[in-house]
Design an enzyme around this catalytic site. Structure first.
Site, short mmCIF file in Angstrom:
data_model
loop_
_atom_site.label_atom_id
_atom_site.label_comp_id
_atom_site.label_asym_id
_atom_site.label_seq_id
_atom_site.Cartn_x
_atom_site.Cartn_y
_atom_site.Cartn_z
N GLN A 32 0.84 -1.19 0.00
CA GLN A 32 0.00 0.00 0.00
C GLN A 32 0.89 1.25 0.00
O GLN A 32 1.74 1.41 0.86
CB GLN A 32 -0.90 0.01 1.23
CG GLN A 32 -1.89 1.16 1.24
CD GLN A 32 -2.58 1.31 2.59
OE1 GLN A 32 -1.94 1.64 3.58
NE2 GLN A 32 -3.89 1.08 2.62
N TYR A 49 -5.63 11.08 4.26
CA TYR A 49 -4.30 11.36 3.74
C TYR A 49 -4.43 12.07 2.38
O TYR A 49 -5.52 12.41 1.96
CB TYR A 49 -3.47 10.08 3.69
CG TYR A 49 -3.26 9.48 5.07
CD1 TYR A 49 -2.50 10.16 6.04
CD2 TYR A 49 -3.84 8.28 5.44
CE1 TYR A 49 -2.33 9.63 7.31
CE2 TYR A 49 -3.67 7.74 6.71
CZ TYR A 49 -2.92 8.43 7.64
OH TYR A 49 -2.77 7.92 8.91
N ARG A 80 -7.80 1.87 -1.92
CA ARG A 80 -8.53 1.88 -0.66
C ARG A 80 -9.18 3.24 -0.43
O ARG A 80 -8.54 4.28 -0.60
CB ARG A 80 -7.58 1.56 0.51
CG ARG A 80 -8.34 1.19 1.79
CD ARG A 80 -7.40 0.86 2.94
NE ARG A 80 -8.01 -0.16 3.81
CZ ARG A 80 -7.73 -0.30 5.10
NH1 ARG A 80 -6.87 0.49 5.70
NH2 ARG A 80 -8.32 -1.25 5.82
N GLY A 84 -7.75 -6.46 10.53
CA GLY A 84 -6.56 -5.85 11.08
C GLY A 84 -6.31 -6.29 12.50
O GLY A 84 -5.39 -7.05 12.79
N ARG A 85 -7.14 -5.80 13.41
CA ARG A 85 -6.90 -6.05 14.83
C ARG A 85 -6.87 -7.54 15.16
O ARG A 85 -5.97 -8.00 15.89
CB ARG A 85 -7.97 -5.32 15.67
CG ARG A 85 -7.84 -3.81 15.61
CD ARG A 85 -9.00 -3.09 16.25
NE ARG A 85 -10.25 -3.26 15.52
CZ ARG A 85 -11.40 -2.67 15.87
NH1 ARG A 85 -11.45 -1.90 16.93
NH2 ARG A 85 -12.49 -2.87 15.15
#
Length: 371
Positions: free
Chosen positions: A100, A180, A227, A320-321
């Site tokens: 990414q 971002y 994404r 993810g987590r």
């Protein structure tokens, strides 16, 4: 788990299941120089599985693109061997790995950008944070990119994509989410430009288009993903009409026939759950605008992942987590085994502890009996 563990073609690749490792900023590079560390190779290798897909955490494309000390980046030759080791670790387990690529934009600090002011499409003050040697600190004041500077930033995306190819990765993902730089151009709360990159949505997605085209020029469309985070709140991002904006974004990306669209559900902000029990909504309305594979992320467990794939709103689910603390997560989900709790304190930096020391599932040992 009848749907989560069925094969799926994603761009150029045939995957054997639909459990994806989501990109997570874990801040484990070697300093100075943002060198990918051996423990990063261990982390990604541990979580690889035959026919599975991993997406490597946001990799900054330049010094000026960085936001967090210790985060991944790929802009100099001294980083090559570390990235090759990560790609090799995933491939050794039969997995696929995308890198990414990210530019932090206004979410940064002069200590991270090489002493220059962070950049953004427009100057819209906000209360964000960056990570420096002094910990999390308020971001530095940013400036608007001059229109003549934009081609240089797009070229940095292209060069980073070429570096990922040369290092042995299987594809790249453009980070167009979480407030971002790419996201800052898309959303009207942060883009107040009046030139060809601002105003109507057609102009606000121009930067996204050019970045995607730069990645495709290196990889081909079937090895490029994007994404996005419709209605996301990370980075004080906002848009007057996110459903209309991101429906348009999905249609634009559909034109390119990219490998996949990766959607973060708005119930998640970074590593926090905002809306416990909130049904996924973003992928549902985007499905009609994007004909390729959709990966969803944000607050899923095995049952909800199975349900959204069965519904047709998504094709794969990124974790993810749960993946952070369960290196064999696909196996555990498939067999409905208990999950090891994640350790939030280790998310943002540290060493191997609570990073590469989580064991794979071990069945309870039965006591021996004697006759």
């Amino acid at each position: 788990m009848a749907h989560l563990f069925t094969p799926k073609k994603v761009g150029a690749y045939a995957l054997s299941h639909r459990v994806v490792l989501a990109p997570m900023t874990r801040l484990r590079t070697i300093q100075p120089g943002d060198i990918p560390s051996p423990m990063m190779a261990d982390f990604y290798g541990q979580r690889a599985s035959a026919g599975g897909l991993e997406i490597v955490e946001g990799v900054s494309i330049s010094i000026a693109a960085r936001s967090y000390l210790g985060a991944a980046s790929f802009y100099h030759d001294g980083q090559v061997e570390g990235w090759k080791a990560i790609a090799n670790a995933v491939h050794a387990r039969g997995g696929r790995v995308f890198m990414q690529l990210i530019h932090g934009g206004r979410q940064s600090h002069v200590e991270m950008t090489g002493g220059v002011a962070p950049v953004a499409p427009s100057v819209v003050p906000f209360e964000g944070v960056a990570l420096t040697k002094d910990g999390f600190v308020p971001v530095s004041p940013h400036r608007a990119l001059g229109i003549e500077e934009i081609p240089g930033v797009i070229e940095e995306f292209r060069v980073a994509a070429q570096r990922a190819l040369d290092a042995g990765f299987d594809g790249v993902e453009l980070h167009g989410a979480n407030g971002y730089l790419v996201d800052q151009f898309i959303q009207d709360g942060t883009n107040k430009r009046t030139d060809a990159y601002g105003g109507p949505i057609e102009n606000r997605v121009r930067f996204l288009r050019e970045a995607v085209e730069a990645l495709i020029s290196v990889w081909g469309a079937d090895r490029v993903g994007v994404r996005i985070s419709p209605s996301g709140e990370w980075g004080a991002i906002s848009d007057a009409n996110p459903e209309a904006t991101f429906s348009y974004v999905a249609r634009v990306l559909d034109e390119y026939k990219i490998a996949y669209l990766h959607v973060i559900e708005p119930r998640i902000k970074g590593d926090d759950t905002l809306h416990e029990g909130h049904a996924p909504v973003a992928a549902k309305y985007l499905r009609e605008h994007f004909s390729g594979p959709i990966i969803v992320a944000g607050g899923f467990d095995g049952e909800s992942a199975e349900a959204i794939i069965e519904s047709g709103d998504a094709d794969l689910v990124a974790f993810g987590r749960h993946f952070s603390s369960n290196p064999d997560l696909p196996f555990r989900l498939q067999h409905k085994l208990p999950l090891t709790p994640y350790v939030r304190a280790a998310f943002w930096g540290g060493d191997e502890k609570h990073y590469t020391d989580f064991p794979a599932y071990q069945p309870a040992q039965q006591p021996e009996t004697t006759v």
